[in-house]
Design a protein around this motif. Structure first.
Motif, PDB file in Angstrom:
ATOM      1  N   THR A 244      -1.581  11.116  -4.189  1.00 57.16           N
ATOM      2  CA  THR A 244      -2.117   9.761  -4.038  1.00 57.16           C
ATOM      3  C   THR A 244      -2.597   9.211  -5.374  1.00 57.16           C
ATOM      4  OG1 THR A 244      -2.853  10.377  -1.805  1.00 57.16           O
ATOM      5  CG2 THR A 244      -3.796   8.360  -2.735  1.00 57.16           C
ATOM      6  N   TRP A 245      -2.930  10.088  -6.288  1.00 55.29           N
ATOM      7  CA  TRP A 245      -3.546   9.733  -7.560  1.00 55.29           C
ATOM      8  C   TRP A 245      -2.524   9.558  -8.691  1.00 55.29           C
ATOM      9  CZ3 TRP A 245      -7.657  13.481 -10.116  1.00 55.29           C
ATOM     10  CH2 TRP A 245      -8.096  12.926 -11.321  1.00 55.29           C
ATOM     11  N   ILE A 246      -1.776  10.622  -8.994  1.00 59.42           N
ATOM     12  CA  ILE A 246      -0.968  10.653 -10.208  1.00 59.42           C
ATOM     13  C   ILE A 246       0.355   9.876 -10.092  1.00 59.42           C
ATOM     14  CG2 ILE A 246       0.103  12.108 -11.949  1.00 59.42           C
ATOM     15  CD1 ILE A 246      -2.941  12.278 -11.850  1.00 59.42           C
ATOM     16  N   PRO A 247       1.235  10.178  -9.127  1.00 60.16           N
ATOM     17  CA  PRO A 247       2.531   9.478  -9.092  1.00 60.16           C
ATOM     18  C   PRO A 247       2.426   7.956  -8.974  1.00 60.16           C
ATOM     19  CG  PRO A 247       2.610  11.444  -7.726  1.00 60.16           C
ATOM     20  CD  PRO A 247       1.182  11.240  -8.101  1.00 60.16           C
ATOM     21  N   PRO A 248       1.545   7.397  -8.114  1.00 59.97           N
ATOM     22  CA  PRO A 248       1.446   5.933  -8.086  1.00 59.97           C
ATOM     23  C   PRO A 248       1.012   5.352  -9.428  1.00 59.97           C
ATOM     24  CG  PRO A 248       0.478   6.858  -6.101  1.00 59.97           C
ATOM     25  CD  PRO A 248       0.739   8.005  -7.023  1.00 59.97           C
TER      26      PRO A 248
ATOM     27  N   ILE B 120       2.580  16.381   2.605  1.00 60.60           N
ATOM     28  CA  ILE B 120       3.917  15.871   2.885  1.00 60.60           C
ATOM     29  C   ILE B 120       3.826  14.413   3.338  1.00 60.60           C
ATOM     30  CG2 ILE B 120       5.996  16.135   4.285  1.00 60.60           C
ATOM     31  CD1 ILE B 120       5.700  18.345   2.327  1.00 60.60           C
ATOM     32  N   HIS B 121       2.799  14.115   4.115  1.00 59.67           N
ATOM     33  CA  HIS B 121       2.572  12.726   4.523  1.00 59.67           C
ATOM     34  C   HIS B 121       2.395  11.824   3.311  1.00 59.67           C
ATOM     35  CE1 HIS B 121       0.690   9.177   6.294  1.00 59.67           C
ATOM     36  NE2 HIS B 121      -0.308   9.354   5.456  1.00 59.67           N
ATOM     37  N   ARG B 122       1.641  12.297   2.322  1.00 60.80           N
ATOM     38  CA  ARG B 122       1.446  11.488   1.123  1.00 60.80           C
ATOM     39  C   ARG B 122       2.763  11.335   0.346  1.00 60.80           C
ATOM     40  NH1 ARG B 122      -0.612   8.247   2.208  1.00 60.80           N
ATOM     41  NH2 ARG B 122      -0.884   7.522   0.062  1.00 60.80           N
ATOM     42  N   GLY B 123       3.574  12.377   0.347  1.00 57.26           N
ATOM     43  CA  GLY B 123       4.895  12.258  -0.262  1.00 57.26           C
ATOM     44  C   GLY B 123       5.770  11.257   0.467  1.00 57.26           C
ATOM     45  N   GLN B 124       5.647  11.237   1.788  1.00 57.00           N
ATOM     46  CA  GLN B 124       6.399  10.272   2.593  1.00 57.00           C
ATOM     47  C   GLN B 124       6.032   8.842   2.208  1.00 57.00           C
ATOM     48  OE1 GLN B 124       5.123   9.719   6.726  1.00 57.00           O
ATOM     49  NE2 GLN B 124       7.270   9.935   7.381  1.00 57.00           N
ATOM     50  N   HIS B 125       4.753   8.563   2.095  1.00 58.84           N
ATOM     51  CA  HIS B 125       4.326   7.207   1.747  1.00 58.84           C
ATOM     52  C   HIS B 125       4.579   6.882   0.288  1.00 58.84           C
ATOM     53  CE1 HIS B 125       1.581   6.010   5.345  1.00 58.84           C
ATOM     54  NE2 HIS B 125       2.776   6.437   5.720  1.00 58.84           N
ATOM     55  N   LEU B 126       4.619   7.891  -0.561  1.00 58.95           N
ATOM     56  CA  LEU B 126       4.987   7.658  -1.956  1.00 58.95           C
ATOM     57  C   LEU B 126       6.414   7.119  -2.039  1.00 58.95           C
ATOM     58  CD1 LEU B 126       4.297   7.980  -4.995  1.00 58.95           C
ATOM     59  CD2 LEU B 126       5.228  10.302  -4.841  1.00 58.95           C
TER      60      LEU B 126
ATOM     61  N   TYR C  36      -5.523   2.007   1.304  1.00 55.31           N
ATOM     62  CA  TYR C  36      -6.898   2.308   1.710  1.00 55.31           C
ATOM     63  C   TYR C  36      -7.047   2.251   3.228  1.00 55.31           C
ATOM     64  CZ  TYR C  36      -9.222   2.484  -2.841  1.00 55.31           C
ATOM     65  OH  TYR C  36      -9.655   2.867  -4.079  1.00 55.31           O
ATOM     66  N   PHE C  37      -6.427   1.255   3.842  1.00 58.16           N
ATOM     67  CA  PHE C  37      -6.571   1.087   5.287  1.00 58.16           C
ATOM     68  C   PHE C  37      -6.047   2.295   6.045  1.00 58.16           C
ATOM     69  CE2 PHE C  37      -4.819  -0.309   9.395  1.00 58.16           C
ATOM     70  CZ  PHE C  37      -5.966  -0.830   9.988  1.00 58.16           C
ATOM     71  N   TRP C  38      -4.827   2.715   5.734  1.00 61.56           N
ATOM     72  CA  TRP C  38      -4.222   3.816   6.481  1.00 61.56           C
ATOM     73  C   TRP C  38      -4.814   5.175   6.107  1.00 61.56           C
ATOM     74  CZ3 TRP C  38      -2.301   2.358  10.723  1.00 61.56           C
ATOM     75  CH2 TRP C  38      -1.553   1.185  10.832  1.00 61.56           C
ATOM     76  N   LEU C  39      -5.519   5.246   4.967  1.00 62.77           N
ATOM     77  CA  LEU C  39      -6.186   6.505   4.600  1.00 62.77           C
ATOM     78  C   LEU C  39      -7.678   6.488   4.926  1.00 62.77           C
ATOM     79  CD1 LEU C  39      -4.488   7.527   1.236  1.00 62.77           C
ATOM     80  CD2 LEU C  39      -4.266   8.611   3.482  1.00 62.77           C
ATOM     81  N   TRP C  40      -8.151   5.408   5.539  1.00 59.46           N
ATOM     82  CA  TRP C  40      -9.523   5.424   6.037  1.00 59.46           C
ATOM     83  C   TRP C  40      -9.565   6.453   7.172  1.00 59.46           C
ATOM     84  CZ3 TRP C  40     -12.116   1.283   9.588  1.00 59.46           C
ATOM     85  CH2 TRP C  40     -13.490   1.517   9.631  1.00 59.46           C
ATOM     86  N   PRO C  41     -10.396   7.489   7.057  1.00 57.98           N
ATOM     87  CA  PRO C  41     -10.319   8.640   7.981  1.00 57.98           C
ATOM     88  C   PRO C  41     -10.219   8.292   9.465  1.00 57.98           C
ATOM     89  CG  PRO C  41     -11.775   9.177   6.180  1.00 57.98           C
ATOM     90  CD  PRO C  41     -11.382   7.732   5.983  1.00 57.98           C
ATOM     91  N   PRO C  42     -11.051   7.391  10.023  1.00 55.05           N
ATOM     92  CA  PRO C  42     -10.899   7.104  11.464  1.00 55.05           C
ATOM     93  C   PRO C  42      -9.547   6.471  11.801  1.00 55.05           C
ATOM     94  CG  PRO C  42     -13.028   6.333  10.645  1.00 55.05           C
ATOM     95  CD  PRO C  42     -12.219   6.675   9.456  1.00 55.05           C
ATOM     96  N   ILE C  43      -9.068   5.541  10.939  1.00 56.05           N
ATOM     97  CA  ILE C  43      -7.773   4.910  11.178  1.00 56.05           C
ATOM     98  C   ILE C  43      -6.653   5.934  11.027  1.00 56.05           C
ATOM     99  CG2 ILE C  43      -6.147   3.161  10.343  1.00 56.05           C
ATOM    100  CD1 ILE C  43      -8.518   1.966  11.782  1.00 56.05           C
TER     101      ILE C  43
END
Length: 278
Positions: A241-245, A72-78, A137-144
């Motif tokens: 993250t892969w297909i819709p963008p 859902i988070h990825r949908g939000q950012h999409l 990439y920055f916001w999906l870097w696991p520690p960030i």
């Protein structure tokens, strides 16, 4: 229908105010413009649809699920980074922006030059492409990502940065002004930018999809909103993250190509322009 789903999960007065100002500012300018300069109904609908979608994923119950489910988070950012800004840019709010530029410019004073310079820097093609793909990439870097999902302030910075960057990038791509008559970006460069930002996002999404380990364990720490397995949550999030963008980049290329074919004329040579002004 349970209307409580439309209420904010994490109420942000500044966010609500920002959206109210955007909506009321559009309506005010629309009413102030001469009839011949007003955007048509389709463009008005596209603007408010894009604005409404962005508001919905930030200030309704949707935001709760975005904080407790990775997909859902990825949908939000999409929506914040792609779909909403694309609709707003395609609505061509240039007459609205020109109206408010004329209203605000006399009051900017010394701020006018820094604002203009900052905007021009952010709209440099390579910088715009780097920021667009780099923020993902920055916001999906696991520690960030772990810190952002646990910090309320950082979470809001993350979402607003995605929205504002999306608006800047897609306006650069779908700027309605012809590059033959203005300093707007050439059609070929717009297509190249869409390729440059599309490929890294595809690689990132594919990496998430095919990663056998648990990349984003923050959702294990906080608990998930639904009883879904972590593997499925990560898989669907990776696909989003892969297909819709990638599809949005392809759609953008097709739209730019269509505009380029309609505007198929040679760019005036500087010497010709100089001679015409004599």
């Amino acid at each position: 229908m349970n209307w409580s789903v439309l209420l904010p999960y994490d109420f942000s007065p500044l966010t609500v105010l920002a959206y109210l100002l955007a909506a009321s500012g559009y309506i005010w300018a629309f009413r102030a413009l001469p009839h011949g300069e007003r955007p048509g109904p389709v463009r008005v609908f596209a603007f408010f649809l894009g604005l409404g979608l962005c508001y919905a994923v930030m200030q309704t119950r949707f935001d709760y699920y975005a904080q407790y489910m990775f997909f859902i988070h990825r949908g939000q950012h999409l929506i914040l980074h792609h779909l909403g800004p694309v609709l707003i840019a395609l609505s061509n709010p240039l007459p609205i922006l020109r109206f408010w530029h004329g209203q605000i410019k006399p009051y900017l004073g010394a701020w006018a030059a820094p604002v203009r310079v900052s905007y021009n820097i952010l709209q440099q093609p390579l910088i715009a492409a780097f920021l667009f793909a780099g923020l993902v990439y920055f916001w999906l870097w696991p520690p960030i990502h772990f810190d952002a999902m646990l910090s309320r302030d950082l979470y809001w910075v993350m979402n607003w940065s995605m929205l504002l960057d999306g608006l800047l990038f897609w306006w650069l791509i779908f700027d309605s002004r012809s590059p033959h008559d203005t300093g707007s970006l050439g059609y070929g460069k717009r297509i190249l930018l869409l390729v440059l930002v599309g490929v890294p996002q595809m690689f990132l999404g594919a990496w998430i999809v095919f990663n056998r380990g648990m990349v984003y364990d923050v959702y294990e720490v906080c608990g998930r909103a639904w009883p879904m397995s972590p593997e499925d949550d990560q898989l669907i999030g990776g696909i989003l993250t892969w297909i819709p963008p990638a599809m949005m980049s392809v759609l953008g290329i097709l739209i730019v190509l269509s505009r380029a074919m309609k505007d198929d004329r040679p760019k005036p040579h500087p010497n010709a322009l100089e001679g015409a002004t004599r």
